[in-house]
Design an enzyme around this catalytic site. Structure first.
Site, PDB file in Angstrom:
ATOM      1  N   CYS A   1      36.741  38.641  45.284  1.00 35.09           N
ATOM      2  CA  CYS A   1      35.530  38.355  44.477  1.00 35.09           C
ATOM      3  C   CYS A   1      34.423  38.401  45.542  1.00 35.09           C
ATOM      4  O   CYS A   1      34.744  37.972  46.636  1.00 35.09           O
ATOM      5  CB  CYS A   1      35.508  37.045  43.604  1.00 35.09           C
ATOM      6  SG  CYS A   1      33.997  36.858  42.640  1.00 35.09           S
TER       7      CYS A   1
ATOM      8  N   ARG B   1      31.688  31.715  48.006  1.00 35.12           N
ATOM      9  CA  ARG B   1      32.593  30.687  48.126  1.00 35.12           C
ATOM     10  C   ARG B   1      33.713  30.920  48.861  1.00 35.12           C
ATOM     11  O   ARG B   1      34.680  30.101  48.987  1.00 35.12           O
ATOM     12  CB  ARG B   1      32.438  29.551  47.324  1.00 35.12           C
ATOM     13  CG  ARG B   1      31.073  28.907  46.805  1.00 35.12           C
ATOM     14  CD  ARG B   1      31.353  28.315  45.697  1.00 35.12           C
ATOM     15  NE  ARG B   1      31.670  29.326  44.446  1.00 35.12           N
ATOM     16  CZ  ARG B   1      31.667  29.024  43.240  1.00 35.12           C
ATOM     17  NH1 ARG B   1      31.454  27.682  42.802  1.00 35.12           N
ATOM     18  NH2 ARG B   1      31.785  30.004  42.046  1.00 35.12           N
TER      19      ARG B   1
ATOM     20  N   ASP C   1      32.088  36.401  45.473  1.00 36.14           N
ATOM     21  CA  ASP C   1      31.596  34.915  45.367  1.00 36.14           C
ATOM     22  C   ASP C   1      31.546  34.469  46.803  1.00 36.14           C
ATOM     23  O   ASP C   1      32.366  34.733  47.595  1.00 36.14           O
ATOM     24  CB  ASP C   1      32.532  34.180  44.587  1.00 36.14           C
ATOM     25  CG  ASP C   1      31.950  32.672  44.225  1.00 36.14           C
ATOM     26  OD1 ASP C   1      31.760  32.106  45.395  1.00 36.14           O
ATOM     27  OD2 ASP C   1      31.681  32.483  43.227  1.00 36.14           O
TER      28      ASP C   1
ATOM     29  N   HIS D   1      39.632  33.573  41.908  1.00 36.34           N
ATOM     30  CA  HIS D   1      39.390  32.096  42.577  1.00 36.34           C
ATOM     31  C   HIS D   1      38.958  31.238  41.418  1.00 36.34           C
ATOM     32  O   HIS D   1      38.525  31.587  40.346  1.00 36.34           O
ATOM     33  CB  HIS D   1      38.273  31.844  43.521  1.00 36.34           C
ATOM     34  CG  HIS D   1      36.975  32.447  43.158  1.00 36.34           C
ATOM     35  ND1 HIS D   1      35.841  31.700  42.577  1.00 36.34           N
ATOM     36  CD2 HIS D   1      36.315  33.696  43.094  1.00 36.34           C
ATOM     37  CE1 HIS D   1      34.853  32.497  42.458  1.00 36.34           C
ATOM     38  NE2 HIS D   1      35.064  33.714  42.632  1.00 36.34           N
TER      39      HIS D   1
ATOM     40  N   CYS E   1      34.886  30.685  38.803  1.00 35.42           N
ATOM     41  CA  CYS E   1      34.428  31.881  38.842  1.00 35.42           C
ATOM     42  C   CYS E   1      33.301  32.024  37.810  1.00 35.42           C
ATOM     43  O   CYS E   1      33.516  32.094  36.484  1.00 35.42           O
ATOM     44  CB  CYS E   1      35.439  33.169  38.906  1.00 35.42           C
ATOM     45  SG  CYS E   1      34.824  34.741  38.983  1.00 35.42           S
TER      46      CYS E   1
END
Length: 288
Positions: free
Chosen positions: A54, A58, A56, A110, A113
């Site tokens: 992803c 993080r 993302d 994750h 999300c």
């Protein structure tokens, strides 16, 4: 100009400069450990894994796994989707499998999300994002009863995140590039990971490794490999003009031998007659 706007702009510039300064510190650290680190890195890559993750911020793959540049070939998009018509992703998979000879593909989702959370609602995110998130809605639709059995909203999101990873693993199993690699003897393995943002740990999902064999047969493609193509150049397929000509020749040869044997059995000794008979046969063989 508004003082607040000026203040915010200066703050953003400082954030931007901090990233570049971080790069300088990173280079200095690496060179202190190995003066030839970047020269070695520039000679090429031989990663062992392709990770589809992803976007993302993080979930940085290298940092989470303590791997160095050159160890993981990475593709990232919103909600780690493997969409069959995504040309970008398919190019990445093809390059990884056919050129980098990677044997492990990992789909890493994750918890917490935002893409998965947005897909669970009826609110429009806007533009192309709604179309993109429809892929997750398909997973939700299929497993709605299981997801809604959870009371806590975060548990629902995390459940769908896990189910989404499993669905994307299935999409890789159905991918023609991966299936062709299997047929050629390249043992590409596909793994599903769920990174738990709240703990920092990666959870390896227990996805049945026999699933590729149990997929609907319509997804199991058969490829004509280069070795088979080379062989086909020397062997004419049944029914082809070349093959039919060969059959006619063999048939004519067989009849010719039978006719000569018949002449011998009848003790025909007249040479002119024999030539005439054989000549007549050869003339008639033109019609075979």
């Amino acid at each position: 100009m508004n003082q607040q706007i000026v203040s915010n702009s200066i703050q953003e510039i400082n954030h931007y400069n901090r990233v570049l300064e971080g790069n300088k510190r990173y280079v200095a650290k690496k060179l202190s450990e190995d003066p030839n680190y970047f020269k070695t890195l520039s000679k090429g890559q031989s990663p062992k894994y392709l990770l589809i993750g992803c976007s993302d911020s993080r979930a940085p793959p290298n940092e989470l796994t303590e791997t160095d540049p050159g160890e993981i070939f990475i593709h990232r998009n919103i909600a780690n989707l493997v969409i069959p018509t995504d040309l970008n992703l398919n190019c990445v998979i093809q390059y990884a499998v056919e050129h980098l000879h990677i044997h492990n593909i990992v789909v890493m989702g994750h918890t917490c999300c935002g893409g998965v959370k947005a897909a669970m609602t009826q609110d429009s995110v806007g533009g192309l994002l709604d179309l993109w998130l429809n892929q997750i809605k398909l997973v939700y639709e299929k497993h709605a009863d299981l997801i809604e059995s959870f009371v806590d909203e975060n548990d629902k999101i995390n459940c769908l995140s896990q189910l989404n990873v499993r669905a994307q693993v299935m999409n890789i199993w159905k991918n023609p590039i991966v299936q062709k690699a299997w047929q050629k003897g390249n043992p590409v393995m596909v793994h599903g990971w769920l990174f738990r943002v709240e703990t920092g740990y990666i959870e390896e999902l227990l996805i049945d490794q026999h699933t590729p064999e149990e997929m609907c047969k319509v997804y199991a493609l058969k490829f004509k490999l280069e070795s088979e193509k080379q062989l086909s150049k020397h062997v004419s397929p049944a029914g082809s003009p070349k093959n039919n000509a060969k059959k006619r020749f063999l048939n004519m040869q067989r009849k010719l031998i039978e006719h000569i044997n018949q002449l011998k059995e009848n003790n025909i000794t007249d040479q002119d007659g024999e030539i005439k008979e054989i000549g007549g046969f050869i003339e008639s063989s033109k019609d075979l």
